[in-house]
Motif scaffolding. Structure first.
Motif, PDB file in Angstrom:
ATOM      1  N   UNK A 144       0.852  -1.190   0.000  1.00  0.00           N
ATOM      2  CA  UNK A 144       0.000   0.000   0.000  1.00  0.00           C
ATOM      3  C   UNK A 144       0.883   1.234   0.000  1.00  0.00           C
ATOM      4  N   UNK A 145       0.595   2.140  -0.944  1.00  0.00           N
ATOM      5  CA  UNK A 145       1.358   3.387  -1.034  1.00  0.00           C
ATOM      6  C   UNK A 145       0.374   4.554  -1.056  1.00  0.00           C
ATOM      7  N   UNK A 146       0.521   5.442  -0.078  1.00  0.00           N
ATOM      8  CA  UNK A 146      -0.377   6.591   0.044  1.00  0.00           C
ATOM      9  C   UNK A 146       0.460   7.857  -0.083  1.00  0.00           C
ATOM     10  N   UNK A 147       0.287   8.564  -1.191  1.00  0.00           N
ATOM     11  CA  UNK A 147       1.036   9.812  -1.422  1.00  0.00           C
ATOM     12  C   UNK A 147       0.064  10.970  -1.665  1.00  0.00           C
ATOM     13  N   UNK A 148      -1.106  10.916  -1.089  1.00  0.00           N
ATOM     14  CA  UNK A 148      -2.126  11.940  -1.295  1.00  0.00           C
ATOM     15  C   UNK A 148      -1.751  13.245  -0.601  1.00  0.00           C
ATOM     16  N   UNK A 149      -2.429  14.327  -1.022  1.00  0.00           N
ATOM     17  CA  UNK A 149      -2.266  15.651  -0.413  1.00  0.00           C
ATOM     18  C   UNK A 149      -0.824  16.141  -0.463  1.00  0.00           C
ATOM     19  N   UNK A 150      -0.225  16.013  -1.642  1.00  0.00           N
ATOM     20  CA  UNK A 150       1.104  16.573  -1.888  1.00  0.00           C
ATOM     21  C   UNK A 150       1.049  17.423  -3.150  1.00  0.00           C
ATOM     22  N   UNK A 151       2.188  17.706  -3.721  1.00  0.00           N
ATOM     23  CA  UNK A 151       2.233  18.488  -4.959  1.00  0.00           C
ATOM     24  C   UNK A 151       3.024  17.739  -6.035  1.00  0.00           C
ATOM     25  N   UNK A 152       2.868  16.454  -6.090  1.00  0.00           N
ATOM     26  CA  UNK A 152       3.587  15.613  -7.047  1.00  0.00           C
ATOM     27  C   UNK A 152       2.985  15.810  -8.439  1.00  0.00           C
ATOM     28  N   UNK A 153       3.851  16.090  -9.421  1.00  0.00           N
ATOM     29  CA  UNK A 153       3.386  16.394 -10.778  1.00  0.00           C
ATOM     30  C   UNK A 153       3.549  15.228 -11.743  1.00  0.00           C
ATOM     31  N   UNK A 154       4.257  14.183 -11.347  1.00  0.00           N
ATOM     32  CA  UNK A 154       4.516  13.088 -12.285  1.00  0.00           C
ATOM     33  C   UNK A 154       4.690  11.769 -11.531  1.00  0.00           C
ATOM     34  N   UNK A 155       4.200  10.710 -12.147  1.00  0.00           N
ATOM     35  CA  UNK A 155       4.414   9.364 -11.628  1.00  0.00           C
ATOM     36  C   UNK A 155       5.457   8.685 -12.511  1.00  0.00           C
ATOM     37  N   UNK A 156       6.685   8.537 -12.041  1.00  0.00           N
ATOM     38  CA  UNK A 156       7.742   7.940 -12.882  1.00  0.00           C
ATOM     39  C   UNK A 156       7.517   6.440 -13.043  1.00  0.00           C
ATOM     40  N   UNK A 157       7.394   6.019 -14.295  1.00  0.00           N
ATOM     41  CA  UNK A 157       7.119   4.607 -14.565  1.00  0.00           C
ATOM     42  C   UNK A 157       8.242   3.702 -14.074  1.00  0.00           C
ATOM     43  N   UNK A 158       9.486   4.158 -14.208  1.00  0.00           N
ATOM     44  CA  UNK A 158      10.626   3.321 -13.835  1.00  0.00           C
ATOM     45  C   UNK A 158      10.593   2.981 -12.351  1.00  0.00           C
ATOM     46  N   UNK A 159      10.309   3.979 -11.510  1.00  0.00           N
ATOM     47  CA  UNK A 159      10.288   3.731 -10.065  1.00  0.00           C
ATOM     48  C   UNK A 159       9.029   2.996  -9.629  1.00  0.00           C
ATOM     49  N   UNK A 160       7.899   3.337 -10.246  1.00  0.00           N
ATOM     50  CA  UNK A 160       6.640   2.758  -9.815  1.00  0.00           C
ATOM     51  C   UNK A 160       6.528   1.286 -10.201  1.00  0.00           C
ATOM     52  N   UNK A 161       7.068   0.912 -11.336  1.00  0.00           N
ATOM     53  CA  UNK A 161       6.901  -0.457 -11.816  1.00  0.00           C
ATOM     54  C   UNK A 161       7.779  -1.466 -11.087  1.00  0.00           C
ATOM     55  N   UNK A 162       8.674  -1.008 -10.225  1.00  0.00           N
ATOM     56  CA  UNK A 162       9.418  -1.943  -9.377  1.00  0.00           C
ATOM     57  C   UNK A 162       8.526  -2.523  -8.275  1.00  0.00           C
ATOM     58  N   UNK A 163       7.426  -1.836  -8.009  1.00  0.00           N
ATOM     59  CA  UNK A 163       6.539  -2.255  -6.916  1.00  0.00           C
ATOM     60  C   UNK A 163       5.519  -3.264  -7.447  1.00  0.00           C
ATOM     61  N   UNK A 164       5.989  -4.428  -7.832  1.00  0.00           N
ATOM     62  CA  UNK A 164       5.123  -5.428  -8.468  1.00  0.00           C
ATOM     63  C   UNK A 164       4.096  -6.020  -7.505  1.00  0.00           C
ATOM     64  N   UNK A 165       4.289  -5.844  -6.189  1.00  0.00           N
ATOM     65  CA  UNK A 165       3.329  -6.368  -5.208  1.00  0.00           C
ATOM     66  C   UNK A 165       2.305  -5.325  -4.776  1.00  0.00           C
ATOM     67  N   UNK A 166       2.346  -4.164  -5.383  1.00  0.00           N
ATOM     68  CA  UNK A 166       1.461  -3.066  -4.968  1.00  0.00           C
ATOM     69  C   UNK A 166       0.007  -3.423  -5.250  1.00  0.00           C
ATOM     70  N   UNK A 167      -0.835  -3.233  -4.217  1.00  0.00           N
ATOM     71  CA  UNK A 167      -2.262  -3.535  -4.320  1.00  0.00           C
ATOM     72  C   UNK A 167      -3.101  -2.264  -4.216  1.00  0.00           C
TER      73      UNK A 167
END
Length: 357
Positions: free
Chosen positions: A66-89
């Motif tokens: 579980x990854x919760x990054x709400x209520x920030x000012x993030x402008x981009x979701x980097x595919x390279x970093x995010x796709x390492x989290x293969x167990x993310x539900x």
């Protein structure tokens, strides 16, 4: 044979303590590190909400579920970093500054079941954006004021999708072909959009009318255009659009029929003219062929006829003169005997003929 003594109460307590300690110990992957300004627990949950982050957190544990990054000012979701989290539900990206997401963004998140992209700055959802998310069950795309276009096949491959919410965006039309085909879809939010209730959005209006139980806040899903339908509930105009959009013809329809009729008339006239020309040419060809096929009749002339007459005289055949024509021809009939008299003798006939000559 002696039986082993039963375990003592002290031994049982010791085993229970060891099991509890092992269960509470964080996994090696989780204990390898945690992003700055984030909290990681032993349940594979990474909490980074409300930390004024402007970039996606780095050094995330690979076992994160579980990854919760709400209520920030993030402008981009980097595919390279995010796709390492293969167990993310579970992934909550709500209330950030995301402007776009693509197919590559979620390319390796096969187990992701919950995705929240609400309260961002998305303007368009491209084809197959969520295609890799084979296990996606709930998707929230609400409160993106610039979101005005969703590709017809954006959700075509999300067969497990049960809840889809696109409320409070700037959508005027939605192609529902792929949505109707989703077997598990049971709840959908459409309210708060300026929906068009014209004929080009007829399928959506009719779908809301037929399966109104699927739609959250169905009473607040109203038409934004045309002017005479503003404020009307989308589900209520579905049957009306079905009747009106398939009975009346527009000016372009009439123009189309005129052009088609003229084309058919022109083609028929041209075909008849060509057929007539072919028939005339064919008759001339047949007549010329018949004339060429009878050379004997055409070769007969006056000379041939005179020759035939001479041959007939030599054979002794009588000649007959046709009145008014001056022609003398051969006849195969015997000469008639005058009425009341006898036939002339051969000798007398020869003398009369000689006298006449």
């Amino acid at each position: 044979m002696r039986l082993a003594p039963p375990p003592s109460a002290h031994s049982l307590r010791l085993v229970i303590v060891v099991i509890l300690v092992m269960g509470a110990t964080p996994s090696p992957v989780m204990s390898s590190g945690c992003p700055d300004r984030c909290v990681c627990d032993d349940q594979f949950v990474v909490q980074c909400a409300g930390q004024h982050l402007t970039t996606f957190p780095v050094n995330l544990p690979l076992a994160t579920r579980q990854l919760i990054i709400s209520n920030n000012r993030i402008a981009e979701l980097p595919a390279l970093a995010l796709n390492y989290l293969s167990d993310l539900v579970y992934l909550d990206c709500s209330n950030n500054s995301l402007t776009e997401v693509s197919e590559s963004t979620f390319g390796n998140l096969r187990q992701l079941a919950y995705l929240d992209l609400s309260f961002n700055l998305l303007t368009r959802v491209e084809d197959r954006t969520f295609g890799p998310l084979a296990g996606l069950v709930m998707l929230r795309l609400t409160d993106n004021p610039g979101l005005a276009d969703i590709h017809p096949d954006a959700f075509a491959e999300n067969a497990a999708l049960q809840v889809l919410d696109v409320s409070r965006n700037n959508l005027t039309a939605l192609n529902v072909t792929s949505l109707v085909a989703l077997p598990a879809l049971r709840s959908m939010g459409l309210s708060g959009n300026p929906w068009s209730c014209a004929c080009d959005n007829e399928d959506l209006c009719l779908w809301v009318h037929v399966e109104g139980f699927k739609f959250q806040e169905e009473g607040q899903t109203v038409c934004g255009s045309p002017a005479d339908m503003q404020g009307s509930r989308v589900g209520e105009v579905g049957l009306g659009l079905r009747a009106s959009c398939h009975q009346t013809l527009g000016s372009w329809d009439y123009l189309f029929f005129v052009v088609i009729g003229f084309a058919i008339f022109t083609a028929g006239t041209a075909s008849a003219w060509v057929m007539g020309v072919f028939i005339v040419l064919y008759e001339r060809y047949v007549k010329r062929k018949d004339e060429q096929g009878d050379p004997e009749g055409r070769a007969r002339g006056p000379r041939n006829q005179e020759r035939e007459m001479e041959e007939a005289v030599e054979r002794g055949a009588p000649l007959v003169t046709v009145r008014g024509t001056g022609r003398t021809g051969q006849t195969g009939r015997p000469a008639r005997t005058p009425r009341g008299g006898a036939r002339s003798q051969p000798g007398n006939g020869d003398r009369k003929a000689s006298h006449g000559v």
